[in-house]
Design a protein around this motif. Structure first.
Motif, PDB file in Angstrom:
ATOM      1  N   GLY A  66       0.716  -1.286   0.199  1.00  0.00           N
ATOM      2  CA  GLY A  66      -0.067  -0.075   0.047  1.00  0.00           C
ATOM      3  C   GLY A  66       0.638   1.224  -0.022  1.00  0.00           C
ATOM      4  O   GLY A  66       0.288   2.217  -0.752  1.00  0.00           O
ATOM      5  N   SER A  67       1.894   1.438   0.868  1.00  0.00           N
ATOM      6  CA  SER A  67       2.456   2.897   0.882  1.00  0.00           C
ATOM      7  C   SER A  67       3.051   3.388  -0.055  1.00  0.00           C
ATOM      8  O   SER A  67       3.707   2.693  -0.851  1.00  0.00           O
ATOM      9  CB  SER A  67       3.345   2.828   2.240  1.00  0.00           C
ATOM     10  N   ALA A  68       2.470   4.764  -0.522  1.00  0.00           N
ATOM     11  CA  ALA A  68       3.316   5.350  -1.366  1.00  0.00           C
ATOM     12  C   ALA A  68       4.218   6.384  -0.740  1.00  0.00           C
ATOM     13  O   ALA A  68       4.844   7.331  -1.259  1.00  0.00           O
ATOM     14  CB  ALA A  68       2.271   6.389  -2.277  1.00  0.00           C
ATOM     15  N   ARG A  69       4.343   6.142   0.536  1.00  0.00           N
ATOM     16  CA  ARG A  69       5.413   7.133   1.408  1.00  0.00           C
ATOM     17  C   ARG A  69       6.696   6.524   1.832  1.00  0.00           C
ATOM     18  O   ARG A  69       6.944   6.491   3.013  1.00  0.00           O
ATOM     19  CB  ARG A  69       4.391   7.655   2.535  1.00  0.00           C
ATOM     20  N   GLY A  70       7.168   5.555   0.927  1.00  0.00           N
ATOM     21  CA  GLY A  70       8.585   5.049   1.338  1.00  0.00           C
ATOM     22  C   GLY A  70       9.444   4.976  -0.116  1.00  0.00           C
ATOM     23  O   GLY A  70       9.013   4.932  -1.142  1.00  0.00           O
ATOM     24  N   ALA A  71      10.816   4.754   0.609  1.00  0.00           N
ATOM     25  CA  ALA A  71      11.610   4.478  -0.845  1.00  0.00           C
ATOM     26  C   ALA A  71      12.610   3.477  -0.374  1.00  0.00           C
ATOM     27  O   ALA A  71      13.285   3.425   0.729  1.00  0.00           O
ATOM     28  CB  ALA A  71      12.241   5.790  -1.241  1.00  0.00           C
ATOM     29  N   ARG A  72      12.742   2.371  -1.024  1.00  0.00           N
ATOM     30  CA  ARG A  72      13.810   1.250  -0.688  1.00  0.00           C
ATOM     31  C   ARG A  72      15.021   1.828  -1.457  1.00  0.00           C
ATOM     32  O   ARG A  72      15.130   1.843  -2.809  1.00  0.00           O
ATOM     33  CB  ARG A  72      13.385  -0.071  -1.385  1.00  0.00           C
ATOM     34  N   VAL A  73      16.249   1.992  -0.711  1.00  0.00           N
ATOM     35  CA  VAL A  73      17.636   2.212  -1.520  1.00  0.00           C
ATOM     36  C   VAL A  73      18.293   1.141  -1.070  1.00  0.00           C
ATOM     37  O   VAL A  73      18.679   0.462   0.077  1.00  0.00           O
ATOM     38  CB  VAL A  73      18.046   3.370  -0.697  1.00  0.00           C
ATOM     39  N   CYS A  74      19.037   0.549  -2.264  1.00  0.00           N
ATOM     40  CA  CYS A  74      19.725  -0.611  -2.142  1.00  0.00           C
ATOM     41  C   CYS A  74      21.185  -0.162  -2.233  1.00  0.00           C
ATOM     42  O   CYS A  74      21.871   0.477  -2.980  1.00  0.00           O
ATOM     43  CB  CYS A  74      19.333  -1.654  -3.317  1.00  0.00           C
ATOM     44  N   PHE A  75      22.051  -0.684  -1.195  1.00  0.00           N
ATOM     45  CA  PHE A  75      23.411  -0.112  -1.027  1.00  0.00           C
ATOM     46  C   PHE A  75      24.416  -1.393  -1.447  1.00  0.00           C
ATOM     47  O   PHE A  75      25.630  -1.439  -1.159  1.00  0.00           O
ATOM     48  CB  PHE A  75      23.815   0.462   0.450  1.00  0.00           C
ATOM     49  N   ALA A  76      23.755  -2.255  -2.037  1.00  0.00           N
ATOM     50  CA  ALA A  76      24.753  -3.497  -2.199  1.00  0.00           C
ATOM     51  C   ALA A  76      25.462  -3.853  -4.079  1.00  0.00           C
ATOM     52  O   ALA A  76      26.288  -4.390  -4.120  1.00  0.00           O
ATOM     53  CB  ALA A  76      23.778  -4.727  -1.874  1.00  0.00           C
ATOM     54  N   ALA A  77      24.597  -2.728  -4.665  1.00  0.00           N
ATOM     55  CA  ALA A  77      24.721  -3.071  -6.076  1.00  0.00           C
ATOM     56  C   ALA A  77      25.674  -2.300  -6.551  1.00  0.00           C
ATOM     57  O   ALA A  77      26.439  -2.643  -7.620  1.00  0.00           O
ATOM     58  CB  ALA A  77      23.638  -2.759  -6.762  1.00  0.00           C
ATOM     59  N   CYS A  78      26.387  -0.936  -5.897  1.00  0.00           N
ATOM     60  CA  CYS A  78      27.449  -0.270  -6.494  1.00  0.00           C
ATOM     61  C   CYS A  78      28.804  -0.263  -5.496  1.00  0.00           C
ATOM     62  O   CYS A  78      28.380  -0.432  -4.268  1.00  0.00           O
ATOM     63  CB  CYS A  78      26.693   1.234  -6.341  1.00  0.00           C
ATOM     64  N   GLY A  79      29.635   0.228  -5.977  1.00  0.00           N
ATOM     65  CA  GLY A  79      30.968   0.341  -5.198  1.00  0.00           C
ATOM     66  C   GLY A  79      30.870   1.510  -4.518  1.00  0.00           C
ATOM     67  O   GLY A  79      29.731   2.408  -4.496  1.00  0.00           O
ATOM     68  N   PRO A  80      31.627   2.000  -3.494  1.00  0.00           N
ATOM     69  CA  PRO A  80      31.558   3.041  -2.695  1.00  0.00           C
ATOM     70  C   PRO A  80      31.452   4.153  -3.186  1.00  0.00           C
ATOM     71  O   PRO A  80      30.638   5.180  -2.828  1.00  0.00           O
ATOM     72  CB  PRO A  80      32.785   2.652  -1.748  1.00  0.00           C
ATOM     73  N   GLU A  81      32.301   4.740  -4.135  1.00  0.00           N
ATOM     74  CA  GLU A  81      32.363   6.092  -4.765  1.00  0.00           C
ATOM     75  C   GLU A  81      31.067   6.203  -5.555  1.00  0.00           C
ATOM     76  O   GLU A  81      30.380   7.230  -5.469  1.00  0.00           O
ATOM     77  CB  GLU A  81      33.460   5.850  -5.848  1.00  0.00           C
ATOM     78  N   GLU A  82      30.499   5.163  -6.328  1.00  0.00           N
ATOM     79  CA  GLU A  82      29.391   5.396  -6.913  1.00  0.00           C
ATOM     80  C   GLU A  82      28.211   5.731  -5.969  1.00  0.00           C
ATOM     81  O   GLU A  82      27.307   6.503  -6.195  1.00  0.00           O
ATOM     82  CB  GLU A  82      28.985   4.289  -7.706  1.00  0.00           C
ATOM     83  N   LEU A  83      28.027   4.806  -4.993  1.00  0.00           N
ATOM     84  CA  LEU A  83      27.124   4.726  -3.819  1.00  0.00           C
ATOM     85  C   LEU A  83      27.102   6.307  -3.367  1.00  0.00           C
ATOM     86  O   LEU A  83      26.031   6.993  -3.081  1.00  0.00           O
ATOM     87  CB  LEU A  83      27.475   3.946  -2.942  1.00  0.00           C
ATOM     88  N   SER A  84      28.350   6.730  -3.065  1.00  0.00           N
ATOM     89  CA  SER A  84      28.240   8.249  -2.490  1.00  0.00           C
ATOM     90  C   SER A  84      27.846   9.161  -3.400  1.00  0.00           C
ATOM     91  O   SER A  84      27.000  10.122  -3.004  1.00  0.00           O
ATOM     92  CB  SER A  84      29.850   8.624  -2.263  1.00  0.00           C
ATOM     93  N   ARG A  85      28.020   9.055  -4.679  1.00  0.00           N
ATOM     94  CA  ARG A  85      27.364   9.863  -5.816  1.00  0.00           C
ATOM     95  C   ARG A  85      26.232   9.812  -5.662  1.00  0.00           C
ATOM     96  O   ARG A  85      25.013  10.839  -5.740  1.00  0.00           O
ATOM     97  CB  ARG A  85      28.019   9.627  -7.027  1.00  0.00           C
ATOM     98  N   GLY A  86      25.423   8.539  -5.769  1.00  0.00           N
ATOM     99  CA  GLY A  86      24.072   8.296  -5.921  1.00  0.00           C
ATOM    100  C   GLY A  86      23.409   8.827  -4.609  1.00  0.00           C
ATOM    101  O   GLY A  86      22.287   9.573  -4.785  1.00  0.00           O
ATOM    102  N   ALA A  87      23.985   8.631  -3.411  1.00  0.00           N
ATOM    103  CA  ALA A  87      23.322   9.228  -2.197  1.00  0.00           C
ATOM    104  C   ALA A  87      23.171  10.718  -2.328  1.00  0.00           C
ATOM    105  O   ALA A  87      22.424  11.371  -1.605  1.00  0.00           O
ATOM    106  CB  ALA A  87      24.096   8.669  -0.877  1.00  0.00           C
ATOM    107  N   ALA A  88      24.384  11.238  -2.765  1.00  0.00           N
ATOM    108  CA  ALA A  88      24.170  12.839  -2.894  1.00  0.00           C
ATOM    109  C   ALA A  88      23.141  13.272  -3.694  1.00  0.00           C
ATOM    110  O   ALA A  88      22.499  14.260  -3.575  1.00  0.00           O
ATOM    111  CB  ALA A  88      25.500  13.606  -3.477  1.00  0.00           C
TER     112      ALA A  88
END
Ligand SMILES: Cc1ncc(COP(=O)(O)O)c(C=O)c1O
Length: 395
Positions: A360-382
């Motif tokens: 049901g909820s349209a008030r959430g976001a799932r963020v996966c931290f397993a698929a990208c290397g650390p640098e890419e992950l930092s870029r995506g998080a920013a």
């Protein structure tokens, strides 16, 4: 044929793998393991060892329940060295959790049983049951726990309507999509309820081996009950080794394991993915599989920490630090809905999985931290942080 390196792609994998990252996009949506962590070298060695050691036995139709060596090893592994807890007769190898869910869905449908799930749950798990004709009901409850009263109410309703006790599908440890862990006390309560209601629990432990905090999660449900027929637990190599292996295993009472092993599809084809199972058995014997899982755990702990540090969310957005698994769950404020936030994030070059996919909820976001290397992950998080600020700003 041009060679691919064991982990990174040299040529395009389009049409070979399920999904490729879009150019320029930091993909935080799919629940995949970073390709750089897939153990190409180890698998090559295990496959060769399986042929060298078992010869034709690695290539014949496999034992219906799965190869005995592997089941004995896995039984000892899940018992944590405690004698008498689980033996090879309690273990069945599977073609991954998805295949096991499908086999169980066929049985539930045949028996006319309704399936109760958590309010938010693994979307494709629910779809597997629905596709086999099983009626599934998402039981309302808080994002980070179970509401036992609601489960009791819906179990009674389902039993009255169908004349059959329902089944529960739960992801108690490092949940998809929220990353949360069901506390020990609630685990006991849901087991008690299942026992009273005659319900069967399907426990999905796909991420359970991937804990990152010093305190371990509570034991799996099957370890908390003396009743061997109350819980069927599903483990998988997909999240901690490699999804392409298509190997997992199931732990249950001996009677049910024997019944599932006698399914005509196994009698005809043998245990699923027998050669892979033999290769994984070789990795178990040498201890390399456990060593590899430890390495993946260390890597993903670092990535979890990278994401949690790099995501700077505006007021009204909340995220708990996940203790394990692949996912962080962001709860969105009332004026931000998941699809519009996703559109904003994609404009900025990153993605996530919108909450409504999981219930049901349209008030959430799932963020996966397993698929990208650390640098890419930092870029995506920013980029995601900027998208949240923009979505929250008054227009
Ligand atoms: C909770 C859960 N169960 C099962 C699966 C699929 O497991 P497998 O690849 O072993 O079929 C996933 C994959 O995303 C998952 O998140």
């Amino acid at each position: 044929m041009a060679a691919n390196s064991s982990t990174g792609a040299i040529r395009s994998l389009s049409g070979i793998v399920q999904a490729e990252p879009r150019p320029g996009m930091v993909e935080l949506g799919p629940g995949y393991l970073d390709r750089a962590l897939l153990p190409g070298g180890l698998i090559r060695r295990w496959a060769a060892a399986a042929v060298d050691y078992w010869g034709a036995g690695a290539l014949a139709y496999g034992a219906d329940a799965g190869p005995l060596e592997l089941r004995a090893y896995l039984a000892a592994r899940v018992s944590g060295g405690e004698p008498g807890v689980c033996g090879p007769a309690n273990v069945l190898t599977t073609g991954g959790t998805s295949q096991a869910l499908d086999q169980l869905a066929v049985r539930l449908c045949r028996d006319g049983r309704v399936l109760l799930t958590e309010a938010l749950t693994y979307d494709l798990g629910r779809e597997i049951f629905a596709a086999r004709g099983v009626q599934t009901i998402a039981v309302p409850g808080p994002v980070d726990d179970l509401d036992i009263g609601q489960f009791r109410y819906h179990a009674a309703l389902a039993a009255r309507r169908t004349g059959q006790a329902p089944a529960f599908y739960l992801i108690p440890t490092f949940h998809n999509p929220t990353g949360r862990v069901i506390p020990a006390e609630r685990r006991r309560e849901i087991l008690e309820l299942a026992h009273e209601a005659g319900a069967m629990i399907i426990e999905d432990l796909a991420y359970a081996e991937l804990g990152y905090d010093p305190a371990p999660p509570p034991p799996p449900l099957w370890r908390l009950t003396p009743d061997p027929d109350l819980v069927i637990s599903l483990y998988s190599c997909a999240k901690s080794v490699a999804p392409g292996l298509r190997i997992g295993w199931l732990v249950s009472g001996e009677r049910l394991a024997a019944e599932l092993a006698a399914d005509p599809v196994r009698l005809s084809g043998g245990g699923p993915n027998h050669f892979t199972a033999m290769a994984v058995a070789a990795g178990c014997v040498t201890g390399e599989l456990d060593g590899h899982v430890r390495m993946v755990r260390e890597e993903l702990r670092r990535r979890r920490d990278t994401l949690v540090t790099a995501l700077v969310l505006p007021d009204g957005f909340t995220m708990r630090r996940p203790a394990g698994g692949y996912f962080a769950w962001i709860e969105l404020p009332g004026n931000v809905e998941d699809q519009s936030l996703l559109a904003e994030a994609e404009r900025r070059g990153t993605s996530f999985a919108p909450g409504r996919r999981f219930g049901g909820s349209a008030r959430g976001a799932r963020v996966c931290f397993a698929a990208c290397g650390p640098e890419e992950l930092s870029r995506g998080a920013a980029r995601l942080s900027a998208a949240c600020r923009s979505a929250a700003a008054p227009s």
